[in-house]
Enzyme design. Sequence first.
Site, short mmCIF file in Angstrom:
data_model
loop_
_atom_site.label_atom_id
_atom_site.label_comp_id
_atom_site.label_asym_id
_atom_site.label_seq_id
_atom_site.Cartn_x
_atom_site.Cartn_y
_atom_site.Cartn_z
N ASP A 52 1.00 -1.05 0.19
CA ASP A 52 -0.18 0.11 0.52
C ASP A 52 0.86 1.25 -0.29
O ASP A 52 0.13 2.30 -0.38
CB ASP A 52 -1.03 0.21 1.20
CG ASP A 52 -0.44 0.17 2.35
OD1 ASP A 52 0.43 -0.23 2.41
OD2 ASP A 52 -1.31 0.20 3.62
N SER A 53 2.10 1.08 0.23
CA SER A 53 3.10 2.08 -0.46
C SER A 53 2.77 2.85 -1.99
O SER A 53 3.49 4.67 -1.83
CB SER A 53 4.68 1.85 -0.15
OG SER A 53 4.86 0.51 -0.85
N ASP A 91 -1.04 -6.03 -0.58
CA ASP A 91 -1.61 -5.53 0.93
C ASP A 91 -3.11 -5.42 0.71
O ASP A 91 -3.47 -4.68 0.38
CB ASP A 91 -0.70 -3.83 1.07
CG ASP A 91 0.48 -3.99 2.03
OD1 ASP A 91 0.43 -4.76 3.21
OD2 ASP A 91 1.92 -2.69 1.58
N LYS A 121 -1.61 -8.96 2.72
CA LYS A 121 -0.58 -8.90 3.99
C LYS A 121 -1.41 -8.02 4.71
O LYS A 121 -1.91 -7.05 4.53
CB LYS A 121 0.78 -8.29 3.39
CG LYS A 121 1.65 -7.94 5.01
CD LYS A 121 2.83 -8.07 4.72
CE LYS A 121 2.67 -6.16 4.22
NZ LYS A 121 2.56 -5.00 4.26
N GLU A 123 -1.48 -5.49 8.35
CA GLU A 123 -0.82 -5.10 9.36
C GLU A 123 -1.66 -4.96 10.76
O GLU A 123 -2.73 -5.32 11.20
CB GLU A 123 -1.28 -3.14 9.35
CG GLU A 123 0.17 -3.39 8.08
CD GLU A 123 0.53 -2.01 7.52
OE1 GLU A 123 -0.10 -0.57 9.46
OE2 GLU A 123 0.81 -0.92 7.20
N GLU A 189 8.86 -4.20 10.98
CA GLU A 189 9.40 -2.86 10.38
C GLU A 189 10.17 -2.52 11.73
O GLU A 189 9.46 -2.21 12.73
CB GLU A 189 8.22 -2.64 9.33
CG GLU A 189 8.62 -0.96 9.10
CD GLU A 189 7.72 -0.50 7.93
OE1 GLU A 189 7.24 -0.89 7.59
OE2 GLU A 189 8.06 0.36 7.20
#
Length: 280
Positions: A52-53, A91, A121, A123, A189
């Site tokens: 999602d960056s 993501d 993925k 978070e 991270e």
Amino acid sequence: MYGSGSTPAPRPRSAADIRAQKGGSPIVSLTAYTTPMARLLDPVCDFVLVGDSVGMVLHGLPSTLGVTMEMMILHGQAVARGLTSALMVVDMPFASYEESPEQAYRNAARLMAETGAGAVKLEGGRHMAATIQFLTTRGIPVMAHVGLTPQGVNGFGGYKVQGRGAQAGVIMADAQAVAEAGAFAVVLEKVPAGLADDITAALDIPTIGIGASVGCDGQVLVVDDMLGLFTEFQPKFVRRFGNLGEEAAQAVAAYAEAVRSRAFPGPEHVFADTVPGASA
Ligand code: KIV
């Protein structure tokens, strides 16, 4: 038909293949958001992350919070067209999975069905364990992400190192919870190197470091960061393996100069009124 024929078709790596690399040769991963970049990464990466960056790197957003399901699907589909052997992980964007395991399942299933991703993925640590279990027991491989989770930037008060001092136990507990819930790998991270090593030793799933430790089971970076294409932020954990941003700036300046001086296009770039040798 499955199992027939003498030459097996090339098979993309699966989440299970990545899981099996625990403790073996380091897992290589980078992000990609487009087909040409995916083609470039496919021969060298074990998995490619449609991160999602993308929101910050390609769309100029100030954080990843504005990234939508539609953006992830569009970029996931583009990346899928460039991959033949690497696993594609997509993501889950902010607010697409936190509400309930059912919401997460609906959106993860949509991401996989519409992009062809082999895994998603998401978070979060202990508080996402029930959701990870819900997804993995229903056929959706999940890569977890703990430590600094960028979608939580507002709660952290910035992109700060997580897990120093007394906080180390919290990050360790998060990593253990996602592993027990069935995640096939976990991104660590911006956590201290010693803690990343302890987590890597404690878990039976691969740890993928980004600003963590060389001792992790693998590494991931944002490809535009390591190529020197995205230079708005310079995280300490990024090593520049290229300077493509500078090269691109020089190339466009040379182009502008050539246009203004009428040195471009040259005779070799234009078309004659008639094709030589053709009868009129
Ligand atoms: O969105 C992203 O690019 C990530 C990183 C782990 C590379 O999540």
